[in-house]
Design an enzyme around this catalytic site. Structure first.
Site, mmCIF file in Angstrom:
data_model
loop_
_atom_site.group_PDB
_atom_site.id
_atom_site.type_symbol
_atom_site.label_atom_id
_atom_site.label_comp_id
_atom_site.label_asym_id
_atom_site.label_seq_id
_atom_site.Cartn_x
_atom_site.Cartn_y
_atom_site.Cartn_z
ATOM 1 N N PRO A 17 2.250 4.970 1.185
ATOM 2 C CA PRO A 17 2.631 5.434 2.535
ATOM 3 C C PRO A 17 1.449 6.059 3.257
ATOM 4 O O PRO A 17 0.683 6.839 2.680
ATOM 5 C CB PRO A 17 3.734 6.473 2.244
ATOM 6 C CG PRO A 17 4.282 6.098 0.908
ATOM 7 C CD PRO A 17 3.123 5.544 0.135
ATOM 8 N N HIS A 60 -2.057 35.496 -12.306
ATOM 9 C CA HIS A 60 -1.689 34.100 -12.577
ATOM 10 C C HIS A 60 -2.748 33.145 -12.017
ATOM 11 O O HIS A 60 -3.234 32.252 -12.732
ATOM 12 C CB HIS A 60 -0.318 33.811 -11.945
ATOM 13 C CG HIS A 60 0.213 32.454 -12.237
ATOM 14 N ND1 HIS A 60 1.243 32.232 -13.120
ATOM 15 C CD2 HIS A 60 -0.131 31.227 -11.757
ATOM 16 C CE1 HIS A 60 1.500 30.935 -13.177
ATOM 17 N NE2 HIS A 60 0.682 30.304 -12.348
ATOM 18 N N GLU A 61 -3.114 33.324 -10.750
ATOM 19 C CA GLU A 61 -4.108 32.438 -10.143
ATOM 20 C C GLU A 61 -5.496 32.674 -10.721
ATOM 21 O O GLU A 61 -6.295 31.740 -10.814
ATOM 22 C CB GLU A 61 -4.124 32.629 -8.623
ATOM 23 C CG GLU A 61 -2.796 32.351 -7.936
ATOM 24 C CD GLU A 61 -2.265 30.954 -8.201
ATOM 25 O OE1 GLU A 61 -3.088 30.038 -8.430
ATOM 26 O OE2 GLU A 61 -1.039 30.777 -8.200
ATOM 27 N N THR A 99 -1.176 4.444 4.619
ATOM 28 C CA THR A 99 -2.467 3.773 4.506
ATOM 29 C C THR A 99 -2.755 2.845 5.679
ATOM 30 O O THR A 99 -3.863 2.317 5.779
ATOM 31 C CB THR A 99 -2.531 2.970 3.192
ATOM 32 O OG1 THR A 99 -1.355 2.156 3.083
ATOM 33 C CG2 THR A 99 -2.611 3.911 2.001
ATOM 34 N N GLY A 151 0.821 -1.207 0.000
ATOM 35 C CA GLY A 151 0.000 0.000 0.000
ATOM 36 C C GLY A 151 0.847 1.245 0.000
ATOM 37 O O GLY A 151 2.054 1.206 0.286
ATOM 38 N N THR A 198 1.595 -0.639 8.951
ATOM 39 C CA THR A 198 2.203 -0.911 10.260
ATOM 40 C C THR A 198 1.148 -0.919 11.358
ATOM 41 O O THR A 198 1.242 -1.714 12.307
ATOM 42 C CB THR A 198 3.276 0.151 10.561
ATOM 43 O OG1 THR A 198 4.217 0.197 9.479
ATOM 44 C CG2 THR A 198 4.015 -0.169 11.841
#
Length: 673
Positions: free
Chosen positions: A228, A448-449, A230, A226, A233
């Site tokens: 990182p 620009h945005e 998810t 999976g 561990t």
């Protein structure tokens, strides 16, 4: 060897057994050496005090006749009867004050008359030389010191458990204590299928006869794959908390060491200790550190990493394999693992843990919300709909950041305002209002945005616009944020072409305002090129080059894929690929430019609103495109629209003259002139 958290022994500390304190032999040896050194130091001090001022024979008898001797000792030589060593003190007057000084005479011959003179003074005594002690110290002490140095600096270092030179081959796996590990399956959410498969493993350990009646056997290995964050561990910790069997944990990097052969030795030692505790579970985190494909790298087929992998393969399913040892491994790089490691018999089951969907995100938020104090008005379902693509780790971080923001603001609970700010902070970074920007730079960023936002609203196959801002976040001076209406697991050609057009729109609007170009569009160009190259080389979305994958995925995984990857196609094909990528970007650039020129009045309204309010919601930009006017919202809600609103309300229909269309993209949504 396995390090048990509940049974650790110190090298120089005693052990408590049955309430009594037991001193180790090493401690006794140290105390013996210390006690033996004390008389030696006293003897050396006494001898050093007596050898301060040597006297000649004439000076000595002159002091005797002058009655200046305070005390003295005659030490007869062991070989010659008339040879003595005289040690004592004499008195001397300086400036009217009497002082005592020590003296020594070595190897002086005394006649009977000399001895008679000394006895008459009644200030001398005789002492036999301690030849046995002296010879013992001179002969044995250097040997003892050398042996002690060898022991403390060599043998002791070798025998130190866990840190000596001979312990490098011992495994670093640790047995997890169930009393300390409180994680259970109740703490795992959003991965229901994966949880069911590992629950079956725990049930097998609890009642193996239930499965053996039908001839089933326990899986030898489970590989969790999976992205990182998810929860791979976390799922392993839940297995440890639920299983009644012994559970050992180790990282893939713990096998790697600077000494040759250490990794293979640690693998063998790990399985040897696991056999003593069967049935047991062994969890190897980040197994790609030792499980990469063989045959690549500078060491050929005999390097340290491949020896470690070969030892792991043999122990998992070799000639002498022990039942009852279950290997659970986790990785986010399954593409680099060796095929022999992935076959059934070693890893019988592969569990894929994907990013959670909307129901999974809500369940994950409910688990982590138990640790924080939420306001009653907070709806976790709304938060889940507004966080598509977030992993479990990001959702946990979202709630933690929201709690920190609420505490900083002095609030008693977390509200939707903090959750919205935390969501944007986790994905796009924190606001940098302290960044000093010139007015010209601010205006250029606003245009620009505004270009990104305008084209995003006009094109039909884009994700709904969520927010546009010119407040610097992370490494960017501004951001245009869009969210999908629902979870997306694949992308279509029209959607990817629309994305390129939206990306190009910022550079076009900025050039329209300033009459020049800047480096602000560097990341935009990189993203557009990456999307276009993937369309041509991986997804077969080019009519000219067809449905062929150009470029091999199997690279030299140990040295690096890009260093020595072969192209897999000719130079002529490479030129055609470059031309096709440029054609796609140029067509999308032309479409975005035509849209901006046709709606430049609305572009200016958006840019001016950004300069005044710094942040606009998606609904406000849509209103500008629809009516050509901007209506400010309530200041207390400015810049923080409720999450999930874009996911629930589709973009409104608009009516404007149709600009030129891009083949395969379709006409943009019409808007009023």
């Amino acid at each position: 060897m396995f390090d048990d958290d509940n049974n650790r022994k110190g090298d120089n500390e005693g052990e408590r057994k049955g309430g009594d304190f037991k001193v180790s032999p090493r401690t006794w040896l140290v105390w013996i050496i210390i006690l033996a050194t004390i008389p030696l130091l006293m003897m050396l001090k006494e001898r050093s005090d007596g050898v301060q001022q040597p006297l000649r024979r004439g000076e000595f008898f002159s002091l005797v006749r002058s009655n200046l001797i305070v005390e003295g000792t005659l030490v007869r030589d062991s070989q010659y009867d008339n040879m003595y060593e005289i040690i004592g003190k004499y008195r001397v007057e300086r400036n009217g004050k009497a002082e005592e000084k020590t003296f020594v005479l070595k190897d002086v011959i005394l006649s009977d008359a000399d001895l008679q003179l000394l006895w008459e003074t009644d200030k001398f005594a005789t002492r036999k030389p301690n030849t046995v002690l002296t010879q013992l110290l001179v002969g044995v002490l250097p040997i003892v010191l050398i042996v002690a140095l060898i022991y403390f600096f060599l043998i002791r270092q070798i025998r130190m458990a866990g840190r000596g030179a001979l312990s490098f081959g011992k495994s670093k796996a640790r047995m997890l204590n169930k009393e300390k590990n409180k994680t259970t399956f109740k703490d795992v959410a959003g991965v229901d299928e994966a949880k069911e498969e590992v629950q079956e493993l725990v049930e097998f350990l609890r009642d193996p006869k239930k499965f053996q009646r039908l001839g089933g056997r326990i899986p030898k290995g489970i590989l969790m794959i999976g992205a990182p964050g998810t929860g791979k561990t976390l799922l392993a910790k839940a297995i440890a908390g639920e299983a009644d069997a012994a559970f050992f944990s180790i990282s893939g990097s713990d096998f790697v060491e600077m000494f040759v052969g250490v990794g293979a030795s640690r693998v063998r030692d790990m399985f040897e200790q696991a056999r003593k505790n069967t049935p047991c579970l062994v969890f190897i985190d980040e197994i790609d550190a030792v499980g990469r494909s063989r045959g690549h790298g500078l060491g050929g087929g005999n390097d340290e990493r491949e020896q470690t992998l070969n030892a792991l393969l043999v122990e998992m399913d070799g000639f002498d394999t022990t039942e009852g040892i279950i290997i659970i491994a986790a990785t986010n790089r399954p593409d680099v693992l060796d095929p022999a490691l992935l076959r059934p018999g070693r890893f019988d089951r592969q569990i894929v843990i994907n990013l959670p969907d909307v129901r999974g995100r809500e369940a994950i938020l409910k688990v982590h919300a138990k640790k924080v104090k939420l306001d009653p008005s907070v709806d976790l379902a709304v938060i889940a709909r507004g966080t598509p693509g977030y992993s479990g780790a990001e959702l946990a971080n979202l709630l933690n950041e929201a709690a920190l923001l609420a505490a900083r603001a002095g609030k008693k609970s977390i509200t939707m305002t903090e959750l919205e700010e935390a969501r944007v902070k986790v994905r796009w970074g924190r606001e940098r209002r302290s960044l000093a920007m010139s007015e010209e730079e601010k205006r250029s960023t606003a245009w620009h945005e505004a270009g990104h936002a305008l084209v995003n609203v006009l094109l039909p196959h884009t994700h709904p616009l969520h927010k546009v801002t010119i407040i610097p976040r992370g490494q960017s001076l501004g951001a245009t944020m869009s969210l999908p209406r629902e979870d997306t697991w694949s992308r279509r050609k029209k959607e990817m072409l629309a994305m390129i057009s939206v990306i190009m729109a910022g550079r076009i609007a900025e050039e329209m305002y300033t009459g020049d170009v800047s480096t602000g569009a560097a990341n935009d160009i990189q993203q557009a090129t990456s999307i276009a190259r993937a369309m041509v080389c991986q997804f077969g979305m080019s009519d000219k080059l067809g449905m062929i994958q150009y470029g091999e995925e199997d690279g030299y995984v140990f040295l690096g894929r890009e260093m020595v990857r072969s192209k897999g196609y000719s130079e002529q094909t490479a030129r055609e690929i470059d031309n096709e990528i440029k054609r796609i970007i140029d067509d999308c650039y032309k479409l975005a430019k035509d849209l901006i020129w046709q709606h430049r009045d609305k572009l200016e309204v958006i840019a001016q609103a950004l300069l005044e309010y710094e942040t606009l919601d998606g609904s406000q930009v849509e209103e500008i495109v629809r009516t050509g006017k901007f209506t400010p919202s309530d200041p207390q809600y400015r810049g923080s629209a409720p999450m999930g609103a874009q996911a629930e309300t589709p973009a409104p229909e608009m009516a404007v003259p149709k600009p030129p269309t891009l083949p395969g993209l379709g006409s943009p949504a019409p808007a009023p002139a």
